[in-house]
Design a protein around this motif. Sequence first.
Motif, PDB file in Angstrom:
ATOM      1  N   LYS A   1       9.514   3.208 -12.099  1.00 61.04           N
ATOM      2  CA  LYS A   1      10.480   4.124 -12.713  1.00 61.04           C
ATOM      3  C   LYS A   1      10.628   3.803 -14.204  1.00 61.04           C
ATOM      4  O   LYS A   1      10.438   2.653 -14.623  1.00 61.04           O
ATOM      5  CB  LYS A   1      11.849   4.010 -12.027  1.00 61.04           C
ATOM      6  CG  LYS A   1      11.861   4.496 -10.596  1.00 61.04           C
ATOM      7  CD  LYS A   1      11.734   6.000 -10.583  1.00 61.04           C
ATOM      8  CE  LYS A   1      11.923   6.553  -9.191  1.00 61.04           C
ATOM      9  NZ  LYS A   1      11.887   7.990  -9.176  1.00 61.04           N
ATOM     10  N   PRO A   2      10.978   4.798 -15.019  1.00 59.46           N
ATOM     11  CA  PRO A   2      11.147   4.548 -16.457  1.00 59.46           C
ATOM     12  C   PRO A   2      12.128   3.414 -16.722  1.00 59.46           C
ATOM     13  O   PRO A   2      13.212   3.364 -16.138  1.00 59.46           O
ATOM     14  CB  PRO A   2      11.689   5.875 -16.991  1.00 59.46           C
ATOM     15  CG  PRO A   2      11.164   6.890 -16.030  1.00 59.46           C
ATOM     16  CD  PRO A   2      11.177   6.212 -14.681  1.00 59.46           C
ATOM     17  N   ASN A   3      11.715   2.491 -17.555  1.00 57.49           N
ATOM     18  CA  ASN A   3      12.501   1.332 -17.985  1.00 57.49           C
ATOM     19  C   ASN A   3      12.857   0.370 -16.854  1.00 57.49           C
ATOM     20  O   ASN A   3      13.743  -0.458 -17.006  1.00 57.49           O
ATOM     21  CB  ASN A   3      13.765   1.765 -18.736  1.00 57.49           C
ATOM     22  CG  ASN A   3      13.418   2.504 -19.998  1.00 57.49           C
ATOM     23  OD1 ASN A   3      12.588   2.050 -20.778  1.00 57.49           O
ATOM     24  ND2 ASN A   3      14.014   3.670 -20.189  1.00 57.49           N
ATOM     25  N   CYS A   4      12.187   0.458 -15.725  1.00 56.12           N
ATOM     26  CA  CYS A   4      12.410  -0.475 -14.618  1.00 56.12           C
ATOM     27  C   CYS A   4      11.684  -1.780 -14.931  1.00 56.12           C
ATOM     28  O   CYS A   4      10.516  -1.775 -15.305  1.00 56.12           O
ATOM     29  CB  CYS A   4      11.886   0.104 -13.306  1.00 56.12           C
ATOM     30  SG  CYS A   4      12.028  -1.027 -11.914  1.00 56.12           S
TER      31      CYS A   4
ATOM     32  N   ARG B   1       0.825  -1.215   0.000  1.00 56.36           N
ATOM     33  CA  ARG B   1       0.000   0.000   0.000  1.00 56.36           C
ATOM     34  C   ARG B   1       0.856   1.260   0.000  1.00 56.36           C
ATOM     35  O   ARG B   1       0.430   2.303  -0.484  1.00 56.36           O
ATOM     36  CB  ARG B   1      -0.929   0.006   1.214  1.00 56.36           C
ATOM     37  CG  ARG B   1      -1.928  -1.153   1.211  1.00 56.36           C
ATOM     38  CD  ARG B   1      -2.568  -1.327   2.555  1.00 56.36           C
ATOM     39  NE  ARG B   1      -1.569  -1.805   3.511  1.00 56.36           N
ATOM     40  CZ  ARG B   1      -1.834  -2.214   4.733  1.00 56.36           C
ATOM     41  NH1 ARG B   1      -3.065  -2.176   5.187  1.00 56.36           N
ATOM     42  NH2 ARG B   1      -0.876  -2.635   5.535  1.00 56.36           N
ATOM     43  N   GLU B   2       2.077   1.180   0.531  1.00 56.23           N
ATOM     44  CA  GLU B   2       2.939   2.361   0.665  1.00 56.23           C
ATOM     45  C   GLU B   2       4.076   2.398  -0.344  1.00 56.23           C
ATOM     46  O   GLU B   2       4.583   3.459  -0.670  1.00 56.23           O
ATOM     47  CB  GLU B   2       3.537   2.402   2.072  1.00 56.23           C
ATOM     48  CG  GLU B   2       2.511   2.542   3.160  1.00 56.23           C
ATOM     49  CD  GLU B   2       3.123   2.455   4.540  1.00 56.23           C
ATOM     50  OE1 GLU B   2       4.364   2.376   4.648  1.00 56.23           O
ATOM     51  OE2 GLU B   2       2.363   2.464   5.517  1.00 56.23           O
ATOM     52  N   GLY B   3       4.520   1.262  -0.814  1.00 62.91           N
ATOM     53  CA  GLY B   3       5.667   1.196  -1.703  1.00 62.91           C
ATOM     54  C   GLY B   3       6.954   1.001  -0.917  1.00 62.91           C
ATOM     55  O   GLY B   3       6.983   1.119   0.306  1.00 62.91           O
ATOM     56  N   ALA B   4       8.031   0.704  -1.620  1.00 67.32           N
ATOM     57  CA  ALA B   4       9.335   0.481  -1.001  1.00 67.32           C
ATOM     58  C   ALA B   4      10.088   1.799  -0.900  1.00 67.32           C
ATOM     59  O   ALA B   4      10.046   2.608  -1.825  1.00 67.32           O
ATOM     60  CB  ALA B   4      10.140  -0.526  -1.819  1.00 67.32           C
ATOM     61  N   LEU B   5      10.781   1.988   0.204  1.00 68.75           N
ATOM     62  CA  LEU B   5      11.580   3.195   0.378  1.00 68.75           C
ATOM     63  C   LEU B   5      12.945   2.972  -0.276  1.00 68.75           C
ATOM     64  O   LEU B   5      13.791   2.261   0.252  1.00 68.75           O
ATOM     65  CB  LEU B   5      11.740   3.533   1.867  1.00 68.75           C
ATOM     66  CG  LEU B   5      12.480   4.835   2.164  1.00 68.75           C
ATOM     67  CD1 LEU B   5      11.748   6.029   1.556  1.00 68.75           C
ATOM     68  CD2 LEU B   5      12.618   5.006   3.678  1.00 68.75           C
TER      69      LEU B   5
ATOM     70  N   GLU C   1      12.534   7.827  -1.574  1.00 72.00           N
ATOM     71  CA  GLU C   1      11.140   7.980  -1.985  1.00 72.00           C
ATOM     72  C   GLU C   1      10.445   6.624  -2.016  1.00 72.00           C
ATOM     73  O   GLU C   1      11.086   5.594  -2.164  1.00 72.00           O
ATOM     74  CB  GLU C   1      11.022   8.681  -3.341  1.00 72.00           C
ATOM     75  CG  GLU C   1      11.576   7.898  -4.501  1.00 72.00           C
ATOM     76  CD  GLU C   1      11.403   8.602  -5.841  1.00 72.00           C
ATOM     77  OE1 GLU C   1      10.334   9.191  -6.083  1.00 72.00           O
ATOM     78  OE2 GLU C   1      12.335   8.567  -6.636  1.00 72.00           O
ATOM     79  N   ARG C   2       9.133   6.655  -1.850  1.00 73.34           N
ATOM     80  CA  ARG C   2       8.325   5.432  -1.894  1.00 73.34           C
ATOM     81  C   ARG C   2       7.979   5.128  -3.346  1.00 73.34           C
ATOM     82  O   ARG C   2       7.349   5.938  -4.030  1.00 73.34           O
ATOM     83  CB  ARG C   2       7.042   5.610  -1.088  1.00 73.34           C
ATOM     84  CG  ARG C   2       7.272   5.807   0.379  1.00 73.34           C
ATOM     85  CD  ARG C   2       7.389   4.472   1.067  1.00 73.34           C
ATOM     86  NE  ARG C   2       7.683   4.660   2.489  1.00 73.34           N
ATOM     87  CZ  ARG C   2       8.080   3.682   3.259  1.00 73.34           C
ATOM     88  NH1 ARG C   2       8.216   2.473   2.771  1.00 73.34           N
ATOM     89  NH2 ARG C   2       8.336   3.895   4.516  1.00 73.34           N
ATOM     90  N   ILE C   3       8.415   3.962  -3.801  1.00 75.05           N
ATOM     91  CA  ILE C   3       8.144   3.547  -5.185  1.00 75.05           C
ATOM     92  C   ILE C   3       7.714   2.086  -5.200  1.00 75.05           C
ATOM     93  O   ILE C   3       7.893   1.360  -4.228  1.00 75.05           O
ATOM     94  CB  ILE C   3       9.374   3.743  -6.102  1.00 75.05           C
ATOM     95  CG1 ILE C   3      10.557   2.890  -5.633  1.00 75.05           C
ATOM     96  CG2 ILE C   3       9.753   5.206  -6.209  1.00 75.05           C
ATOM     97  CD1 ILE C   3      11.710   2.842  -6.613  1.00 75.05           C
TER      98      ILE C   3
END
Length: 150
Positions: free
Chosen positions: A129-132, A114-118, A122-124
């Motif tokens: 991310k582009p091309n990830c 729900r929060e994303g990885a730090l 930043e939380r992603i």
Amino acid sequence: MHGCALPRKKCAQNQKLRTNLRITPSRPFHDHNRSLRHLPADLLQTLQQRFGITRRRAANIARDQNAKVTSAINKQRQIETGLFEAEWVHSAGGKHPRASHVEAGRKKLRFDVREGALIDGERIWPGQKPNCRCSSRVILRGLSAFGVSL
């Protein structure tokens, strides 16, 4: 109601595509011949004609957006089913991997879906991310003590 006449997942896909078409960087794609064959020709043609871009750029955008939409759908499905814990999986793909993504994968970084990885302050989410090309593996509570994850 989520403010869209389309089903929730379709709205999320459309919004992601509109947003990311504006921010996807234009970078050379070295292994484009193999990858171009796997994308629908009509998608590539539509992107080329509508935005006036090269076939290579259209392929890059299509691949990138497909990864982002897949990631968003998986995230939504996990949340809807109550699977909130995951670990980062680095794809090991690409010539220039992000060092922070490699490290997160090596350490099997756990995060709340729900929060994303730090990562990098930043939380992603994997694939954001582009091309990830990273992904995540769901952690099932109770089974993780036995080394089981999905």
